[in-house]
Design a protein around this motif. Structure first.
Motif, PDB file in Angstrom:
ATOM      1  N   ARG A 229       0.850  -1.184   0.000  1.00 43.67           N
ATOM      2  CA  ARG A 229       0.000   0.000   0.000  1.00 43.67           C
ATOM      3  C   ARG A 229       0.884   1.232   0.000  1.00 43.67           C
ATOM      4  O   ARG A 229       1.896   1.294   0.676  1.00 43.67           O
TER       5      ARG A 229
ATOM      6  N   THR B 264      -9.612   1.208 -10.726  1.00 40.57           N
ATOM      7  CA  THR B 264      -8.277   0.700 -11.017  1.00 40.57           C
ATOM      8  C   THR B 264      -7.562   1.663 -11.953  1.00 40.57           C
ATOM      9  O   THR B 264      -8.180   2.296 -12.813  1.00 40.57           O
TER      10      THR B 264
ATOM     11  N   GLU C 188      -3.387  -0.857 -10.578  1.00 38.35           N
ATOM     12  CA  GLU C 188      -3.560  -0.894  -9.139  1.00 38.35           C
ATOM     13  C   GLU C 188      -4.968  -0.459  -8.768  1.00 38.35           C
ATOM     14  O   GLU C 188      -5.654   0.219  -9.536  1.00 38.35           O
TER      15      GLU C 188
ATOM     16  N   SER D 109      -3.366   3.707  -2.648  1.00 44.13           N
ATOM     17  CA  SER D 109      -3.377   2.801  -3.795  1.00 44.13           C
ATOM     18  C   SER D 109      -2.780   1.480  -3.362  1.00 44.13           C
ATOM     19  O   SER D 109      -1.927   1.425  -2.474  1.00 44.13           O
ATOM     20  N   SER D 110      -3.232   0.389  -3.972  1.00 45.15           N
ATOM     21  CA  SER D 110      -2.799  -0.949  -3.584  1.00 45.15           C
ATOM     22  C   SER D 110      -2.363  -1.730  -4.806  1.00 45.15           C
ATOM     23  O   SER D 110      -3.061  -1.751  -5.826  1.00 45.15           O
ATOM     24  N   ASP D 111      -1.211  -2.387  -4.695  1.00 50.48           N
ATOM     25  CA  ASP D 111      -0.724  -3.245  -5.775  1.00 50.48           C
ATOM     26  C   ASP D 111      -0.955  -4.719  -5.450  1.00 50.48           C
ATOM     27  O   ASP D 111      -0.209  -5.598  -5.873  1.00 50.48           O
TER      28      ASP D 111
ATOM     29  N   GLY E 179      -2.945  -7.139 -12.253  1.00 46.99           N
ATOM     30  CA  GLY E 179      -3.826  -5.984 -12.382  1.00 46.99           C
ATOM     31  C   GLY E 179      -5.279  -6.370 -12.555  1.00 46.99           C
ATOM     32  O   GLY E 179      -5.684  -7.505 -12.293  1.00 46.99           O
TER      33      GLY E 179
ATOM     34  N   ASP F 180      -8.685  -9.812  -9.994  1.00 48.06           N
ATOM     35  CA  ASP F 180      -7.427  -9.621 -10.696  1.00 48.06           C
ATOM     36  C   ASP F 180      -7.535 -10.313 -12.047  1.00 48.06           C
ATOM     37  O   ASP F 180      -8.585 -10.872 -12.386  1.00 48.06           O
TER      38      ASP F 180
END
Length: 435
Positions: free
Chosen positions: A2, A241, A251, A270-272, A277, A295
């Motif tokens: 994050r 996203t 993300e 934002s979160s990866d 993706g 995802d």
């Protein structure tokens, strides 16, 4: 996992003090979606793909209409039953309005080709808002233009905010909030992708408003924002996203729109966390505490809306081609895919529990849930045909199955009308209505 989202906007100044009411300050306003029907792409502000209507457990084919070209998005339905849909046509109209009962065309308009990427959104007065290359437009229920506001890029499907404005993001990553009555921008545009600097301006080509639009369906890097935001009307936080330039994947991003007398857009997180993706729209739990998103590798994720941290993930066994349908009590039914079956999960807080699954069915659309534990999904029938399946959302049991005459390929969304009508357009460009 994050991190804070960087923005190219140095200051967010108020352009207009014209707002309809206070927002995000404890003042409750009417949810403009409560007018009935299926007024936006995913039905409501939280992208739930559900309807409060008690769905019929026995449908029959009513009518279908070819639209003259491929369709990429859902049909929207006003409380009156008036239908709005877009298509990619070679010539003539590409925004259409139909009467629910008869299927008769009420009106149509020719906009720029990018309109195919935008699902019309409808307010309580049956005014419709839809994007095209370089602009957002509003038409009244008779098809007369109310206003047109230029923007950078092509607006994808929009959401109403808690103070009655219209929030949308273009595929190039520009966030705008406009007044629904005038089209005037309420805050300065927020650019997720930094625009060229003054020094670069003379040597950098201006991006065309349709750049990367064809890649949005697949979540390609040249389409930074490929989906519709989910918005919490009480807090003003919205989720989508974002495929940042140079990033390995898209993300999940959280931002906040604060309305009232000093409206602004601010960054949250934002979160990866999403492997590969995602290109599908996220959706919110009924209490706004969880963001559900796919995802690109076949996993459904539940993300804490306050922090961006994962709560749980569940391998559904295939890459879903759309957003899940999420009921108010946490029953989640994922969309179909190239090899997707029908299943239901229950959010248990720290994990997801499989409620039922139907591996005997090939799901080729996006499901919808209604009151009365009734759901609808498009499935394969025979070798290459399509049918609308009516099923019990609690058990997965088949209640009814109706052929979509002549339909092939995939459908791109399932909508429910104010009287329980069920609508689905095919990717190839035909709208089917059952009731």
């Amino acid at each position: 996992m994050r991190r804070v989202l960087r923005s190219s906007v140095l200051a967010l100044a108020t352009i207009s003090a014209v707002v309809l009411s206070g927002c995000s300050s404890g003042t409750q306003v009417d949810d403009i979606f409560s007018a009935g029907g299926w007024p936006g792409m995913h039905a409501d502000a939280r992208n739930s793909d559900t309807s409060p209507v008690t769905g019929s457990r026995e449908l029959s084919f009513a009518w279908s209409r070819p639209l003259g070209g491929p369709v990429a998005n859902y049909a929207s339905v006003a409380a009156s039953g008036q239908i709005f849909i877009t298509a990619r046509t070679e010539k003539g109209c590409n925004l259409f309005s139909y009467q629910m009962d008869s299927g008769r065309k009420r009106w149509c308009r020719q906009l720029a080709p990018g309109v195919v990427a935008s699902t019309p959104i409808v307010d309580g007065a049956a005014n419709v808002y839809v994007g095209e290359n370089g602009a957002i437009n509003s038409f009244n229920e008779y098809g007369q233009l109310r206003w047109r506001t230029p923007v950078v890029g092509t607006p994808l499907s929009a959401q109403f905010t808690g103070d009655g404005n219209l929030l949308f993001i273009t595929q190039l990553g520009q966030i705008n909030v406009v007044d629904t009555q005038t089209g005037q921008k309420v805050v300065a545009p927020y650019d997720l992708v930094p625009p060229p600097s003054v020094a670069e301006g003379a040597t950098v080509d201006i991006l065309p408003d349709d750049k990367g639009l064809s890649g949005c369906f697949f979540g390609a890097p040249d389409c930074p924002v490929a989906n519709m935001p989910a918005i919490d009307l009480e807090s003003g936080k919205f989720y989508f996203t974002f495929f940042a330039p140079g990033a390995p994947a898209a993300e999940l991003v959280a931002m906040k729109y604060s309305g009232g007398d000093n409206p602004a857009i601010t960054q949250e997180w934002s979160s990866d966390a999403l492997p590969g993706g995602s290109a599908s729209s996220p959706d919110l739990s009924a209490d706004g505490s969880v963001v559900y998103t796919n995802d690109n590798w076949g996993t459904l994720w539940a993300i804490d809306s306050a922090t961006g941290d994962p709560k749980w993930s569940y391998d559904i066994g295939y890459a879903a081609a759309g957003s899940p349908s999420t009921s108010a009590d946490g029953l989640i039914i994922p969309a179909g895919g190239l090899d997707g079956h029908l299943l239901a999960l229950q959010d248990k807080g720290d994990h997801a529990e499989l409620v039922w699954e139907r591996k005997d069915l090939l799901q080729l659309g996006v499901p919808a849930q209604t009151a009365g534990s009734t759901g609808y999904a498009v499935v394969r029938e025979g070798t290459d045909g399509l049918a609308m399946l009516t099923f019990d959302t609690g058990t997965g049991e088949t209640l009814d199955q109706d052929t979509l005459p002549g339909a092939k390929g995939f459908t791109v969304g399932t909508s429910v009308g104010p009287k329980g009508e069920v609508l689905t357009p095919t990717l190839l460009g035909e709208l089917f209505v059952l009731r």
